[in-house]
Design a protein around this motif. Structure first.
Motif, PDB file in Angstrom:
ATOM      1  N   GLY A 271       0.820  -1.205   0.000  1.00 26.96           N
ATOM      2  CA  GLY A 271       0.000   0.000   0.000  1.00 26.96           C
ATOM      3  C   GLY A 271       0.849   1.247   0.000  1.00 26.96           C
TER       4      GLY A 271
ATOM      5  N   TRP B 131      -3.309   2.195  -1.138  1.00 26.47           N
ATOM      6  CA  TRP B 131      -4.211   1.690  -2.169  1.00 26.47           C
ATOM      7  C   TRP B 131      -5.199   2.772  -2.590  1.00 26.47           C
ATOM      8  CZ3 TRP B 131      -2.182  -2.773  -3.451  1.00 26.47           C
ATOM      9  CH2 TRP B 131      -1.552  -3.557  -2.484  1.00 26.47           C
TER      10      TRP B 131
ATOM     11  N   GLU C 119      -3.680  -2.943  -8.922  1.00 30.69           N
ATOM     12  CA  GLU C 119      -3.480  -3.067  -7.479  1.00 30.69           C
ATOM     13  C   GLU C 119      -4.440  -4.110  -6.925  1.00 30.69           C
ATOM     14  OE1 GLU C 119      -5.103   0.316  -5.060  1.00 30.69           O
ATOM     15  OE2 GLU C 119      -5.282   1.258  -7.023  1.00 30.69           O
TER      16      GLU C 119
END
Length: 100
Positions: free
Chosen positions: A13, A15, A43
């Motif tokens: 992260g 994110w 992601e």
């Protein structure tokens, strides 16, 4: 012939919107890479991975970018960096509305 580069690596992260804010400068830098046509950022918080799908104008540009990006990520302690380079079949991709 266009060349597709697929990259993924372990990532913890940030994110989503926080990633967008944190990585804006990097995205702007990547936009200027030789031979780059576009990049899709990927992601997965569930699996702790990030990366991207890139379209390059030629294989030499994709190979050079992968080498540079791998070294950059390794310098941040990120390993392994998985990268695969593929030729794009333009005719079949056009049938399926690829943005080529």
């Amino acid at each position: 012939m266009s060349i597709l580069l697929q990259v993924d690596f372990p990532y913890s992260g940030p994110w989503g919107d926080a990633m967008s804010e944190a990585m804006r400068g990097l995205a702007e830098s990547i936009a200027g890479e030789p031979g780059l046509i576009w990049k899709i950022w990927t992601e997965s918080p569930a699996t702790g991975e990030a990366g991207g799908i890139y379209l390059f104008a030629d294989r030499a540009s994709a190979e050079a970018y992968l080498a540079m990006h791998t070294a950059r990520l390794n310098s941040f302690g990120i390993t392994p960096v998985n990268g695969k380079i593929f030729d794009v079949n333009g005719a079949l991709s056009a049938v399926d509305r690829a943005p080529l």
